[in-house]
Design a protein around this motif. Structure first.
Motif, PDB file in Angstrom:
ATOM      1  N   GLU A  56       0.826  -1.272  -0.047  1.00  0.00           N
ATOM      2  CA  GLU A  56      -0.127   0.184   0.136  1.00  0.00           C
ATOM      3  C   GLU A  56       0.816   1.147   0.091  1.00  0.00           C
ATOM      4  OE1 GLU A  56      -3.220   0.348  -0.303  1.00  0.00           O
ATOM      5  OE2 GLU A  56      -3.706  -1.907  -0.453  1.00  0.00           O
ATOM      6  N   GLU A  57       2.068   0.934   0.746  1.00  0.00           N
ATOM      7  CA  GLU A  57       2.935   2.225   0.633  1.00  0.00           C
ATOM      8  C   GLU A  57       3.483   2.563  -0.703  1.00  0.00           C
ATOM      9  OE1 GLU A  57       3.520   4.404   2.966  1.00  0.00           O
ATOM     10  OE2 GLU A  57       5.287   5.401   2.150  1.00  0.00           O
ATOM     11  N   VAL A  58       3.910   1.383  -1.267  1.00  0.00           N
ATOM     12  CA  VAL A  58       4.612   1.691  -2.901  1.00  0.00           C
ATOM     13  C   VAL A  58       3.159   2.318  -3.674  1.00  0.00           C
ATOM     14  CG1 VAL A  58       5.275   0.435  -4.821  1.00  0.00           C
ATOM     15  CG2 VAL A  58       6.138  -0.051  -2.441  1.00  0.00           C
ATOM     16  N   LEU A  59       2.069   1.849  -3.569  1.00  0.00           N
ATOM     17  CA  LEU A  59       1.057   2.328  -4.353  1.00  0.00           C
ATOM     18  C   LEU A  59       0.778   3.782  -3.957  1.00  0.00           C
ATOM     19  CD1 LEU A  59      -1.736  -0.554  -4.417  1.00  0.00           C
ATOM     20  CD2 LEU A  59       0.011   0.058  -6.346  1.00  0.00           C
ATOM     21  N   GLY A  60       0.879   4.214  -2.977  1.00  0.00           N
ATOM     22  CA  GLY A  60       0.658   5.660  -2.353  1.00  0.00           C
ATOM     23  C   GLY A  60       1.756   6.339  -2.829  1.00  0.00           C
ATOM     24  N   ARG A  61       2.935   5.971  -2.557  1.00  0.00           N
ATOM     25  CA  ARG A  61       4.245   6.680  -3.396  1.00  0.00           C
ATOM     26  C   ARG A  61       3.943   6.899  -5.007  1.00  0.00           C
ATOM     27  NH1 ARG A  61       8.651   7.548  -0.116  1.00  0.00           N
ATOM     28  NH2 ARG A  61       8.337   6.806   2.119  1.00  0.00           N
ATOM     29  N   ALA A  69      -5.163   9.376  -9.063  1.00  0.00           N
ATOM     30  CA  ALA A  69      -6.269   9.080  -8.075  1.00  0.00           C
ATOM     31  C   ALA A  69      -6.060   7.572  -7.675  1.00  0.00           C
ATOM     32  CB  ALA A  69      -7.712   9.289  -8.820  1.00  0.00           C
ATOM     33  N   ARG A  70      -5.410   6.561  -8.547  1.00  0.00           N
ATOM     34  CA  ARG A  70      -5.501   5.171  -8.256  1.00  0.00           C
ATOM     35  C   ARG A  70      -4.407   4.610  -8.897  1.00  0.00           C
ATOM     36  NH1 ARG A  70      -9.190   2.973  -4.696  1.00  0.00           N
ATOM     37  NH2 ARG A  70      -9.294   0.423  -5.267  1.00  0.00           N
ATOM     38  N   THR A  71      -3.408   3.940  -8.092  1.00  0.00           N
ATOM     39  CA  THR A  71      -2.303   3.199  -8.889  1.00  0.00           C
ATOM     40  C   THR A  71      -2.420   1.711  -9.009  1.00  0.00           C
ATOM     41  OG1 THR A  71      -1.194   3.577  -7.011  1.00  0.00           O
ATOM     42  CG2 THR A  71      -0.827   5.114  -8.845  1.00  0.00           C
TER      43      THR A  71
END
Ligand SMILES: *Cc1c(COP(=O)(O)O)cnc(C)c1O
Length: 376
Positions: A56-61, A69-71
């Motif tokens: 989740e941290e990687v997707l957020g970064r 908006a979304r990865t």
């Protein structure tokens, strides 16, 4: 390809144990030691609380990096991300405008055709940016436009923000191949009104190949959610990936096994990228590319594009002895640079990647000193 067994064995040994040439090709890149360490550690499982928090941290970064908006992260190469982006934005039968920017622009067209989309190719002069007025004139008849941000074959940065603005004003979609730009060019899905971008870790982000990265804007994400189940694919359906993330209860936020070490390497690289501040990083890359082009120009290598269109991460130049220089660099200095790709698939083109741990003044100086000595 016919390779004798013995040669294969030797090649494996060499690649495992001997130091290879310094990579100054437009991807993949050699990585920093903190990124490399992620590959040398034991394989972590692709589920569990800690893994989910890391993922989740990687997707957020990535969301921050791309302004999305979304990865999404899917095992595969950059091209797999581009194709996944296309099938989630457009349906079979849709008319898609694809500027013929060069090798990777043509790949977008081939992918769209393979999925039954009706491709309308927009001619682009080699080494020139996409003519924005032509997009304006043609967009009304299409469902959207799909184009390359930095075309790695020509070293041209295309005006994606302007084109996305035109698409948005016409209520059409804009999908961008940002494989050779993310992490090294100004790129922001939301601020530029893009609908989707696709990229991969082994270029501007400075990590290793193995996952495709997709970023969506709000409108495209709504479309993905609304169309859930209607895409003629399971693995490539982003709705499937959304569902897995929502339903996983903090345990396994994706529907398949992830290349966990590859994701960890990406996590390590993104920490560094973002620690530096994205705008500073882009400016530093812009200056480095200009320095490289200027020094090459003094040695007689002509840029294949105008200075204002020139990319930050790949330098594409021409010289009648380019092929000879490339061979000599590898043989005498153990530096790998690339030759030409369509529309410059000729012996006169040299392409230099300024990526990963070799995106430095020192590496460019070493390269240019070696080029100068091969020409003497
Ligand atoms: C490198 C590149 C790709 C392909 O990436 P793969 O990881 O090899 O699939 C696609 N588009 C552009 C612009 C690239 O530079």
């Amino acid at each position: 390809v016919d390779v004798p067994r013995e040669a294969g064995e030797q090649a494996i040994d060499r690649l495992l144990h001997a130091e290879g040439p310094r990579l100054m090709i437009p991807g993949p890149c050699e990585v920093e030691p903190h990124v490399l360490r992620a590959l040398g550690r034991q394989v972590p499982a692709h589920y569990g609380e800690a893994w989910t928090a890391c993922f989740e941290e990687v997707l957020g970064r990535l969301q921050d990096l791309l302004g999305a908006a979304r990865t999404y992260l899917l095992p595969g190469s950059g091209s797999s991300a581009v194709e996944t982006m296309l099938v989630n934005l457009f349906c079979p039968g849709d008319r898609v405008l694809v500027p013929d920017t060069g090798y990777f622009g043509r790949r977008i067209a081939a992918m769209a055709r393979a999925h039954g989309m009706r491709v309308r190719t927009l001619p682009v002069a080699p080494g020139r940016p996409v003519p924005v007025a032509d997009v304006s004139a043609a967009i009304g008849d299409a469902h959207g436009v799909a184009l390359v941000h930095v075309e790695t074959s020509t070293g041209v940065r295309h005006p994606v923000a302007e084109i996305a603005g035109i698409a948005a004003a016409a209520g059409r979609l804009c999908a961008v191949d940002a494989v050779a730009s993310a992490g090294g060019e100004l790129l922001d899905v939301s601020a530029m009104q893009l609908d989707a971008v696709a990229t991969s870790p082994q270029k501007g982000i400075g990590a290793v190949p193995g996952v495709g990265i997709i970023g969506l804007g709000h409108r495209a994400h709504q479309q993905v959610t609304a169309g859930a189940g209607h895409i003629p694919a399971w693995y490539q359906s982003l709705a499937v990936w959304d569902r897995a993330r929502i339903d996983c209860d903090g345990w396994e936020p994706h529907p398949v096994t992830m290349p966990t070490n590859v994701v960890l390497a990406l996590a390590a690289a993104l920490r560094h990228t973002q620690g530096q501040g994205l705008e500073d990083r882009v400016e530093q890359r812009r200056q480095l590319a200009r320095y490289c082009r200027d020094r090459l120009a003094r040695l007689g290598f002509a840029p294949r594009q105008a200075a204002r269109d020139a990319a930050n991460l790949v330098v594409v130049v021409r010289h009648e002895r380019a092929a000879q220089v490339r061979q000599a660099l590898l043989a005498r200095s153990s530096i790998a640079v690339a030759g030409g790709l369509a529309p410059f698939a000729d012996g006169d083109t040299l392409r230099v990647g300024l990526l990963g741990r070799n995106a430095t003044r020192e590496a460019v100086d070493t390269l240019l000193d070696a080029v100068a000595s091969t020409l003497r």
